[in-house]
Each structure stands twice: as structure tokens, then as C-alpha cells.
Scaffold this active site. Structure first.
Site, PDB file in Angstrom:
ATOM      1  N   HIS A 195       0.867  -0.833  -0.381  1.00  0.00           N
ATOM      2  CA  HIS A 195      -0.046  -0.014   0.192  1.00  0.00           C
ATOM      3  C   HIS A 195       0.888   1.395  -0.456  1.00  0.00           C
ATOM      4  O   HIS A 195       0.322   2.276  -0.567  1.00  0.00           O
ATOM      5  CB  HIS A 195      -0.747  -0.111   1.307  1.00  0.00           C
ATOM      6  CG  HIS A 195      -2.052  -1.275   1.011  1.00  0.00           C
ATOM      7  ND1 HIS A 195      -1.704  -2.082   1.279  1.00  0.00           N
ATOM      8  CD2 HIS A 195      -2.962  -1.043   0.412  1.00  0.00           C
ATOM      9  CE1 HIS A 195      -3.358  -2.713   0.824  1.00  0.00           C
ATOM     10  NE2 HIS A 195      -3.756  -2.314  -0.180  1.00  0.00           N
ATOM     11  N   GLU A 435     -10.506 -11.171  -4.663  1.00  0.00           N
ATOM     12  CA  GLU A 435      -9.352 -11.592  -4.877  1.00  0.00           C
ATOM     13  C   GLU A 435      -8.715 -12.126  -3.743  1.00  0.00           C
ATOM     14  O   GLU A 435      -7.402 -12.666  -3.164  1.00  0.00           O
ATOM     15  CB  GLU A 435      -9.140 -10.104  -3.652  1.00  0.00           C
ATOM     16  CG  GLU A 435      -9.471  -9.865  -2.589  1.00  0.00           C
ATOM     17  CD  GLU A 435      -9.448  -8.014  -2.066  1.00  0.00           C
ATOM     18  OE1 GLU A 435      -8.071  -7.661  -2.743  1.00  0.00           O
ATOM     19  OE2 GLU A 435     -10.905  -8.151  -1.033  1.00  0.00           O
ATOM     20  N   ASP A 459      -4.483  -8.279  -4.009  1.00  0.00           N
ATOM     21  CA  ASP A 459      -4.028  -9.937  -3.196  1.00  0.00           C
ATOM     22  C   ASP A 459      -4.473 -11.429  -4.032  1.00  0.00           C
ATOM     23  O   ASP A 459      -4.471 -12.731  -3.529  1.00  0.00           O
ATOM     24  CB  ASP A 459      -5.884  -9.643  -2.335  1.00  0.00           C
ATOM     25  CG  ASP A 459      -5.242  -8.470  -0.977  1.00  0.00           C
ATOM     26  OD1 ASP A 459      -4.337  -9.108  -0.877  1.00  0.00           O
ATOM     27  OD2 ASP A 459      -5.483  -7.783  -1.267  1.00  0.00           O
ATOM     28  N   CYS A 506      -9.544  -3.397 -10.298  1.00  0.00           N
ATOM     29  CA  CYS A 506      -8.604  -2.764  -9.953  1.00  0.00           C
ATOM     30  C   CYS A 506      -7.597  -2.617  -9.299  1.00  0.00           C
ATOM     31  O   CYS A 506      -6.981  -1.674  -8.885  1.00  0.00           O
ATOM     32  CB  CYS A 506     -10.268  -1.948  -8.275  1.00  0.00           C
ATOM     33  SG  CYS A 506      -9.803  -3.020  -8.093  1.00  0.00           S
TER      34      CYS A 506
HETATM   35  C1  PEP Z   1      -5.879  -5.434  -4.648  1.00  0.00           C
HETATM   36  O1  PEP Z   1      -6.238  -5.996  -3.984  1.00  0.00           O
HETATM   37  O2  PEP Z   1      -5.537  -5.813  -5.887  1.00  0.00           O
HETATM   38  C2  PEP Z   1      -6.626  -4.209  -4.134  1.00  0.00           C
HETATM   39  C3  PEP Z   1      -7.490  -3.416  -4.717  1.00  0.00           C
HETATM   40  O3  PEP Z   1      -6.479  -3.836  -3.070  1.00  0.00           O
HETATM   41  P1  PEP Z   1      -5.514  -3.477  -1.794  1.00  0.00           P
HETATM   42  O4  PEP Z   1      -4.478  -3.521  -2.917  1.00  0.00           O
HETATM   43  O5  PEP Z   1      -6.197  -2.370  -1.246  1.00  0.00           O
HETATM   44  O6  PEP Z   1      -5.512  -4.724  -0.973  1.00  0.00           O
HETATM   45 MG    MG Z   2      -6.781  -6.479  -1.525  1.00  0.00          MG
END
Ligand code: PEP
Ligand code: MG
Length: 592
Positions: A195, A435, A459, A506
Site C-alpha cells: 500500500h 481477491e 491480493d 482495480c
Molecule cells: C487488490 O487487492 O488488488 C486491491 C485493489 O485492494 P488493495 O490493494 O487495497 O488490497
Molecule cells: Mg485487496
């Protein structure tokens, strides 16, 4: 510069750019501790601020202790007595106050210096029991730091070229960075999809991560160059290196490529398939990018970043305002608010025991269902914010249909209670993040109870391959183009199509041109990404043919290893689209 030895360290450049600056070492994981000079006339205010933080921490601990006594019995509540005693310890408090006065330093810094000194004594004690008390001190210090961060310190005398150097930066720490000063980030751990990296890209701060042992070698004030394009940081550069970079950065800014004029109308592939590009956002500082890059709405609002700043829950009304703001930013295309994805690296409950295996622990929807009142509050805030615009909800890390049913039941109850109380609210559609491998495997039943899928590829790679997305030691096993990952994406998209629901991708895969092309080949037409990635995704996708992409995707699905997929992608992309994908933008096979 030039006097000490130049040190070059290789990592992974996760956010573009080159910065020449000075090291600012950031201690710890949550909240950064910096040194600010407090003028003589403001020392009393600083002391008041520290005393207020002590009082707040005391009352928080008392409340936790009371709850523990009620729910677990006296035997378990005694732990908090040790913490309370530390806050009553006049020696500790006096030492911090003296340090504020004599050093004319801010409370955070004084607290850190005093507690580090104390901790070093504890760490040398032979007695296990006493040594363990050290962790109580760390815990209390952490709580005090959070309490201090609740009120903005008046002074932020950071140098204007600060490069944050840290072992690990949790999202909360990045959210707290003073953006006017943090020019770049360099960390020992982390990877492309951690993140910290996502946020750095969102904010446009250059970052190199996975430097392993860099933090220990750097000192605050050292000259540093962060060069994301060469996956490198340079400590104490020689004069020659420094001058080369000075001229390179000057050259780059003066010849910075002008983005090609945007094609009119929606993005289409060469053969006319329309692709929707939505924005991923986390912090208000990123909101301007949604309009600037002409995103078609917000595809993912990582709402947990609302909490990252303070470690305390934000009230329903504050949340309602934040969601209304996101709805306004998104405009008529609307915004998808992901319910708090807390737990794992986004821990905010300071009193919680660390989990043995946080990525597989009480995370995301599980955390919400366990803390139902928190989930209800968030749902109410979203429902009420729909009066400002179009909002939808997506549930993070759904395992199967029961997670969705439980969350939907709570949502229905909240709709009913708002209606009963005559409070204005609108209708929200509900989607599921796909995910986890389990969500992929039982996707049909999930599709039957949601309005859309949202594929979190970050994920999905992590859990499908059982590879921690933030651990540089296993980075070579984190393979986005692994056939098992492509299988999961393909299956989820197919199920969404046959169930007649939408599917948005996403994860970070969507913002990487070569990967996005493969996603189009797998049938994706709705992508959500950091707004600043949109120009290059538009440029590439408008020059590819989706039928060719489809053929390459089908071939990829039949490959046995990630290396095979990467080799194939490189060969086919160069064959079909030689000018579109420069070599440097294609995946490099990392043969083992
Ligand atoms: C992901 O897991 O791809 C996602 C979009 O969520 P995050 O990166 O916040 O876990
Ligand atoms: Mg995620």
C-alpha cells in the site's frame, strides 16, 4: 558530499522519478518522529500538548481495562495496569518534559529519545520478565504518539528536500507524511503492490522499496539520490555523481514529454471495444487527479485511509462528509466505496494483540463483521451520503456467499432504520471484491447475490500464489503473469459475463500497459487505477486490437509457468505492436 564513501543500494522503483535530497530517518512503523525546534515562547504550549496526550492515553487505557474486566475478568485486565502505571510514572513523564525544555524539542521527539534510552536498558536485562516489560513501554509510547498526532503539531521544521528513509512504512505513516516536505521515499521492505507503493504513486512521490539493509546505513541529514528508474538509491554521492544527477534532473524537467492530446470521446481499442477507466483513490490529495485525468468515476475508494491518520474511529457524520466529497469528486459516473479493509498491514487498533498471520487473519470483511457496530456506522454514513451523489459499496476480501449475505443483511437493517427515522438516504448497489482463490472458485454463487465484481489483483496474486505482497525476500515468487493468476482472472470475468453483472479490475495490474493489454484479452472492459497512470494506459489501449489480445491471452492461459507467459507476451507484443510497447515496458522474465 564526496567525503564519505558513496553507497549504492538496489531495490525496486515503485513510483517514478528522481530526487536529490537529504535523508530523514523515520522511526517505527506507525507515525513518524521528527525533530522540530520549539521557540522559547512556545515551550509551555508544547508541554501542555504532551500532558494532554498523557491524559488522553490514560483515559483510553482505563476504558480498555474496564472493558477487559467486564468481558474477560480481572485476571486478564491486569495487563493494562502495567500500562497505566507507566503513564503514572513521574520519572518517565518528567524526563520527557525536561527533554522538551532543555532540548527545545517537540514532544514526539523528546518522548522517543527518552523511551529509546529506557528501552536499551531493558533490552540488556537478563531477567525474561523484566525484559518483556520493554514491550509494555513500546506499547505505551506508541499510544502516546498516536494521541499526540491527534492534534497537529504547530511546527514542522523539516528540510524542504527530505527523503523519508524507513525500514517499513505502513499506510498510516504515508497518510501522515507532510506532502510539502516529503520529496521521496526509500524503504527496506515493500513491493510494487504494497500500500505504501500504491499511495506513493497516487501522490506522485518517487519511491524505491525493498532496499533490505539501507535504513541502518543512512543517517538523518546524509545526502541521498533516489532514482526509481534505475531501481536504486545512492547515499553520500560523490561530487561527480551529484553533478551528473543535477544536470539529468534539470534536463528531464525541461524536456519532459508532453502527453499526447487526448483522443476525443471514450477510450476504444483499434477494433472499437469501449474501455472504461475509473480512478482508485485513497487520500484527499489525490482527488484532483480524478477530474484532471478525466476518470469515468471512482472505481475504488480505499475508505480505511480515513482512519489511518489517527488510530481512532471517525464519527458517522465525519464519514458521511468524506463519502459525500468522494461522490462529488466522482461526478455523475459515481464512486464505489470499499468498506474498511482493516487488519493485516492496515492495523489501526493500537490495543489489539498482533496476529500470528495477519494476512490470513481478522482482515477486511471479517474485521467488519466482527466489529459490527463499526460496519453499521459506515453503512449508514454511505447511505446518507448518497444524497450528494451516486455511491456504491464493495465488500473487501469476500470468501464466499455467506460473507456477502451477512453484510447485506446489516445493510438492509440500516436502510430500514434510516427510513423509519425519516433520515434522507438513497439506494446503493453492492459488489464483492474478488481477491481470494476461494471467491474465484465459488464465483457463481457470489455473482448471484451481488451487483458487480471488483477484481483485486494485488491480493489475488498474493493469495493464489501464497506469496506475501510486501515481503522483498519472496518478491521473485510474486508473479502477476503466473498462469494460476490468469486462470483466476479469466474465470471471474467469465462468471461475471454469464451472470450478467459488471466486472471492474482495480488491482495494480490494470495500471501497467502490458498487463492491462492482457486483461483486455481476457475480456475486461472496465479498469480502475491511479489517475496519473491513465494517459499511458489510454495511449497503449487505443493502439491495440482486442482480438489479437484475446489470442495472446488464450495462449498465455495454456502456459505452464510465469516465465513462459512473460516470454510469450514479450515475443507476441513485439511482433504485433512494435512501436506501442517499448522494450522497457515489457515484463522481464526472471528465470530461476
Ligand atoms: C487488490 O487487492 O488488488 C486491491 C485493489 O485492494 P488493495 O490493494 O487495497 O488490497
Ligand atoms: Mg485487496
Amino acid at each position: 558530499m564526496g567525503e564519505s564513501l558513496e553507497i549504492r543500494c538496489k531495490g525496486v522503483g515503485v513510483s517514478e522519478g528522481i530526487v536529490v535530497g537529504r535523508v530523514l530517518r523515520m522511526h517505527g512503523n506507525t507515525g513518524y518522529v521528527y525533530r522540530a525546534n520549539i521557540g522559547a515562547g512556545e515551550l509551555e504550549l508544547e508541554l501542555d500538548r504532551f500532558q494532554a496526550a498523557v491524559r488522553l492515553s490514560r483515559s483510553q487505557l482505563q476504558a480498555i481495562k474496564d472493558r477487559a474486566e467486564r468481558e474477560l475478568g480481572k485476571d486478564h485486565a491486569y495487563i493494562f495496569d502495567a500500562h497505566l502505571l507507566l503513564l503514572e510514572d513521574q520519572k518517565l513523564i518528567n524526563d520527557v518534559e525536561n527533554s522538551i525544555r532543555t532540548e527545545q524539542a517537540n514532544a514526539e521527539w523528546a518522548l522517543k529519545v527518552v523511551s529509546d534510552r529506557l528501552l536499551s536498558v531493558y533490552s540488556e536485562i537478563k531477567d525474561d520478565y523484566l525484559r518483556e516489560r520493554g514491550s509494555d513501554i513500546e506499547d505505551v509510547v506508541q499510544r502516546l504518539l498516536v494521541a499526540l498526532s491527534g492534534k497537529q503539531p504547530a511546527h514542522r521544521n523539516l528540510s524542504e528536500d527530505a527523503v523519508i528513509v524507513s525500514q517499513e512504512l505502513l499506510p498510516s505513516a504515508v497518510a501522515e507524511l507532510d506532502l510539502d516536505f516529503a520529496r521521496a521515499v526509500a524503504t527496506d521492505s515493500g513491493g510494487w503492490t504494497s500500500h505504501m507503493a500504491i499511495i506513493a504513486r497516487g501522490l506522485g512521490i518517487p519511491a524505491v522499496v525493498g532496499l533490505r539493509d539501507f535504513y541502518r546505513r543512512a543517517r538523518t541529514g546524509d545526502a541521498i539520490i533516489v532514482d526509481s528508474s534505475r531501481n536504486e538509491v545512492i547515499l553520500n554521492p560523490t561530487r561527480a555523481t551529484f553533478e551528473r544527477y543535477q544536470s539529468e534532473t534539470a534536463h528531464r524537467t525541461s524536456t519532459k514529454a508532453v502527453e499526447p492530446a487526448r483522443q476525443a470521446g471514450p477510450l476504444r481499442t483499434l477494433d472499437g471495444v469501449e474501455i472504461r477507466l475509473r480512478a482508485n483513490v485513497e487520500l484527499p490529495a489525490e482527488f484532483a487527479g480524478v477530474r484532471k485525468y478525466e476518470a469515468q468515476g471512482v472505481g475504488l475508494y480505499r475508505s480505511e485511509f480515513l482512519l489511518a491518520r489517527r488510530g481512532v474511529l471517525v464519527s458517522e457524520d465525519e464519514q458521511r462528509q468524506a463519502y459525500a466529497e468522494v461522490a462529488r469528486v466522482a461526478g455523475s459516473d459515481g464512486a464505489i466505496v470499499r468498506l474498511f479493509d482493516l487488519g493485516a498491514e492496515k492495523e489501526f487498533d493500537m490495543a489489539k494483540e498482533p496476529e500470528r498471520n495477519p494476512a490470513l487473519g481478522l482482515r477486511a470483511i471479517r474485521y467488519g463483521l466482527r466489529n459490527e457496530e463499526m460496519m453499521r456506522t459506515q453503512m449508514r454514513a454511505i447511505l446518507r451520503a448518497t444524497t450528494a451523489g451516486n455511491l456504491e459499496i464493495v465488500l473487501p476480501m469476500v470468501g464466499d456467499v455467506s460473507d456477502v449475505r451477512r453484510a447485506r443483511r446489516i445493510l438492509d437493517e440500516e436502510v430500514e432504520s434510516l427510513a423509519g427515522a425519516g433520515i434522507a438516504h438513497g439506494h446503493v448497489r453492492v459488489g464483492a471484491m474478488i481477491e481470494t482463490p476461494s471467491a474465484v472458485i465459488v464465483a457463481e454463487s457470489i455473482a448471484a447475490v451481488v451487483d458487480f465484481f471488483e477484481l483485486g489483483t494485488n491480493d489475488l496474486v498474493q493469495y493464489t500464489l501464497a506469496v506475501d505482497r510486501g515481503n522483498e525476500d519472496v518478491a521473485e515468487w510474486f508473479r502477476t503473469l503466473h498462469p494460476a493468476v490468469l486462470y483466476g482472472i479469466n474465470r471471474s470475468l467469465e462468471v461475471a459475463r454469464s451472470s450478467d453483472i459488471g466486472a471492474i479490475v482495480c488491482g495494480e495490474m490494470a495500471s501497467t500497459p502490458a498487463y492491462a493489454t492482457l486483461l483486455i484479452g481476457l475480456g475486461a472492459t472496465d479498469l480502475s487505477m491511479t489517475p496519473s497512470s491513465m494517459p499511458r494506459i489510454r495511449r497503449v489501449l487505443s493502439q491495440i486490437d482486442s482480438n489479437i489480445a484475446r489470442d495472446i491471452a488464450v495462449e498465455s492461459l495454456a502456459c505452464e509457468t510465469a516465465d513462459d507467459v512473460e516470454d510469450l507476451v514479450r515475443t507476441r507484443f513485439r511482433e504485433h505492436w512494435p512501436g506501442v510497447f517499448p522494450l522497457s515496458s515489457l515484463p522481464v522474465a526472471r528465470k530461476r
